[in-house]
Design a protein around this motif. Structure first.
Motif, PDB file in Angstrom:
ATOM      1  N   ALA A  74       0.831  -1.203   0.000  1.00 25.96           N
ATOM      2  CA  ALA A  74       0.000   0.000   0.000  1.00 25.96           C
ATOM      3  C   ALA A  74       0.867   1.256   0.000  1.00 25.96           C
ATOM      4  O   ALA A  74       0.611   2.215  -0.749  1.00 25.96           O
ATOM      5  CB  ALA A  74      -0.927   0.007   1.213  1.00 25.96           C
ATOM      6  N   PHE A 110      -6.182   3.000   3.523  1.00 29.32           N
ATOM      7  CA  PHE A 110      -6.073   1.543   3.430  1.00 29.32           C
ATOM      8  C   PHE A 110      -6.296   0.967   4.827  1.00 29.32           C
ATOM      9  O   PHE A 110      -5.691   1.437   5.805  1.00 29.32           O
ATOM     10  CB  PHE A 110      -4.685   1.133   2.935  1.00 29.32           C
ATOM     11  CG  PHE A 110      -4.455   1.374   1.477  1.00 29.32           C
ATOM     12  CD1 PHE A 110      -4.808   0.411   0.535  1.00 29.32           C
ATOM     13  CD2 PHE A 110      -3.879   2.567   1.033  1.00 29.32           C
ATOM     14  CE1 PHE A 110      -4.588   0.626  -0.819  1.00 29.32           C
ATOM     15  CE2 PHE A 110      -3.660   2.787  -0.328  1.00 29.32           C
ATOM     16  CZ  PHE A 110      -4.016   1.821  -1.248  1.00 29.32           C
ATOM     17  N   TRP A 143      -9.089  -4.560  -1.796  1.00 29.05           N
ATOM     18  CA  TRP A 143      -7.765  -4.633  -2.440  1.00 29.05           C
ATOM     19  C   TRP A 143      -7.794  -5.577  -3.641  1.00 29.05           C
ATOM     20  O   TRP A 143      -7.395  -5.203  -4.741  1.00 29.05           O
ATOM     21  CB  TRP A 143      -6.725  -5.095  -1.407  1.00 29.05           C
ATOM     22  CG  TRP A 143      -5.351  -5.262  -1.983  1.00 29.05           C
ATOM     23  CD1 TRP A 143      -4.870  -6.293  -2.734  1.00 29.05           C
ATOM     24  CD2 TRP A 143      -4.267  -4.330  -1.885  1.00 29.05           C
ATOM     25  NE1 TRP A 143      -3.559  -6.076  -3.111  1.00 29.05           N
ATOM     26  CE2 TRP A 143      -3.168  -4.878  -2.595  1.00 29.05           C
ATOM     27  CE3 TRP A 143      -4.109  -3.093  -1.260  1.00 29.05           C
ATOM     28  CZ2 TRP A 143      -1.938  -4.232  -2.693  1.00 29.05           C
ATOM     29  CZ3 TRP A 143      -2.878  -2.445  -1.353  1.00 29.05           C
ATOM     30  CH2 TRP A 143      -1.810  -3.017  -2.066  1.00 29.05           C
TER      31      TRP A 143
END
Length: 546
Positions: A74, A110, A143
């Motif tokens: 990320a 995230f 994701w």
């Protein structure tokens, strides 16, 4: 190796060693390994996804997760898209998460591996959440789904050295977290300084278990790891930690002192000190025992074992040294990417935080405060000009807030914090650091905080170790009394520690008495316990059980 940025380094390994293992995720009792090419494909696709979501260059994007492969991916995806990463400690409560997201102006977040996301989720309002399905986080954006439908980015961001790369929110021993800004250039300088002093094998192995939101962990494993083409392993859980570490066999290991205390406790539970001492005196058996313990810890190939973030007991360092494990203490802070002083390999002077890195300038202020000047210093605190001005002196040196002393060889000892000093009712100022360390040498004591505002003499608040908790109350009292007697014999009268108060509960992150990096929140402890100082001081006993 010289790179302009961590992105340049990653792309080199992605191209030249595509099949080299990069990330090792322990999950559900198995290990998922991603090569540079495999991780790079996901990272590039996620960078495209961020752009497709409307994240323009310069956008701030947060990461809330425990250490895992997706944390690193990320972060690199954020940077590839030309955005700025905002790490948040995984134990942060919902109110502080909301504060950080609002203060940083984060446009997305995230959400990965967490212990209690349900209690934190309310802190995230009005921005897209990208959940990591592997770790049970299901959000509007996932994701795996984003990676599957996005094409790999080809126009990877090419930052200049002066460009802002990340904002690190300090764990905060006092007050609200501050946003420490770092550029790509400061990270490059920090890695270069490390490479100058440490020699690691090609494609070194790392084991990242302390939060990557902490600069020391992120610098040691993500930045250095990517620059050197290393592989990074992550533990699955606290229970699997020893087995995962032993399997990882890292070439460099960084931890806070409390971790080394836990290692010591686990060893002594299996082999009492008296038996260990006896076996270490027998020549051939000596080597067998050392090798067995070193292998059990996973340190058999470690080039460097480092302790930082808080002072480590010299006795604990000596204890490990007898086992053939040299624990080298270092010193730094978020504001300098932890590149300040270090006991470099083969140059370990126990009781100090080492010598300065080569390209760092240092000085002591008239009050004895350690001040630093280098190319890895923070750009300042985000949206806080007043605090930024306070951080630097008139010559541009970073004011660390730590009181230090140098010996004739340039080894630095930290003797206290400027703000930790307190005044007894005798009008004497006490710096608690040098009183706490000798008490923590006692294996029966895990945590100690010396206080004394408003009473004639300092007193010590103590949390016993697991070994200490197994003792009878009388035996623990005797052990603590002996430590007090030994300490006080070295002190002037006004500094002698009059009492020790044994706490009922541990000081933890969950109860708000430790920061996520396991530093003591002294002001919180003071607030809770200061009303009892006088009563404790007036009691006849030297060791008081709360």
């Amino acid at each position: 190796m010289s790179f302009i940025s961590v992105l340049d380094a990653f792309q080199k390994w992605e191209k030249e060693t595509p099949n080299q293992p990069f990330l090792h995720q322990n999950i559900h009792g198995r290990k998922i390994t991603l090569s540079f090419q495999e991780a790079g494909d996901q990272i590039r696709r996620m960078a495209t996804a961020l752009q497709d979501m409307g994240m323009e260059k310069g956008s701030h994007i947060a990461i809330l997760s425990k250490n895992c492969s997706h944390w690193i991916m990320a972060d690199l995806a954020i940077l590839m898209a030309g955005c700025i990463s905002i790490p948040i400690y995984p134990t942060t409560d919902k109110a502080t998460i909301q504060l950080i997201l609002e203060h940083s102006g984060s446009k997305a977040i995230f959400v990965g591996k967490l212990d209690d996301y349900a209690s934190q989720k309310e802190g995230i309002q009005g921005i897209p959440k990208i959940g990591v399905e592997m770790h049970g986080v299901n959000e509007d954006y996932g994701w795996d789904n984003l990676v599957e439908k996005s094409s790999p980015i080809q126009d990877v961001h090419k930052p200049a050295k002066e460009d802002l790369m990340t904002i690190l929110y300090t764990s905060g021993t006092t007050g609200n977290p501050k946003g420490v800004m770092h550029s790509y250039g400061s990270v490059e300088f920090a890695v270069a300084e490390f490479e100058h002093h440490f020699t690691l094998p090609r494609h070194p192995r790392f084991f990242a278990f302390l939060s990557l939101a902490h600069i020391a962990e992120r610098a040691a494993y993500e930045f250095i790891g990517v620059y050197l083409g290393g592989s990074i392993a992550f533990p699955e859980s606290l229970e699997s930690f020893p087995a995962n570490l032993a399997e990882a066999k890292p070439h460099m290991f960084f931890a806070v002192p409390r971790i080394f205390q836990k290692f010591q406790e686990s060893i002594l539970k299996k082999m009492p000190q008296s038996r260990l001492d006896l076996l270490l005196k027998i020549p051939i058996i000596n080597n067998v025992i050392k090798k067995k313990i070193t292998s059990a810890l996973g340190f058999q190939e470690a080039v460097s074992v480092i302790s930082g973030a808080a002072p480590i007991s010299p006795d604990l360092q000596e204890w490990f040294k007898k086992l053939g494990i040299d624990v080298n203490q270092g010193y730094g802070m978020s504001e300098d990417i932890c590149v300040s002083h270090m006991n470099f390999p083969g140059m370990n002077r126990i009781g100090t935080v080492g010598q300065k890195y080569d390209h760092i300038k240092t000085k002591l202020s008239p009050e004895g405060e350690v001040c630093l000047l280098s190319d890895c210093l923070t750009l300042g605190y985000y949206n806080d000009e007043e605090k930024t001005k306070e951080l630097f002196d008139d010559e541009g040196y970073l004011r660390t807030g730590d009181l230090g002393e140098y010996d004739h060889d340039g080894y630095l000892s930290i003797v206290g914090r400027v703000k930790d000093q307190f005044k007894t009712d005798k009008g004497k100022y006490i710096s608690p650091n040098h009183l706490e360390l000798p008490l923590s040498d006692n294996a029966n004591i895990e945590q100690v905080c010396v206080v004394g505002t408003g009473i004639p003499q300092p007193i010590a608040l103590i949390v016993p170790s697991e070994v200490g908790k197994d003792l009878s109350q009388d035996a623990l009292r005797t052990s603590i009394q002996e430590s007090l007697k030994s300490l006080n014999g070295t002190l002037p009268n006004y500094e002698k520690v009059a009492k020790a108060i044994v706490m009922k509960e541990d000081w933890t992150i969950d109860n708000g008495l430790l920061t996520p990096t396991l530093k003591l929140k002294r002001n919180h402890l003071e607030k809770i316990h200061s009303p009892y100082y006088s009563d404790w001081f007036d009691k006849s006993e030297t060791v008081i059980f709360e």
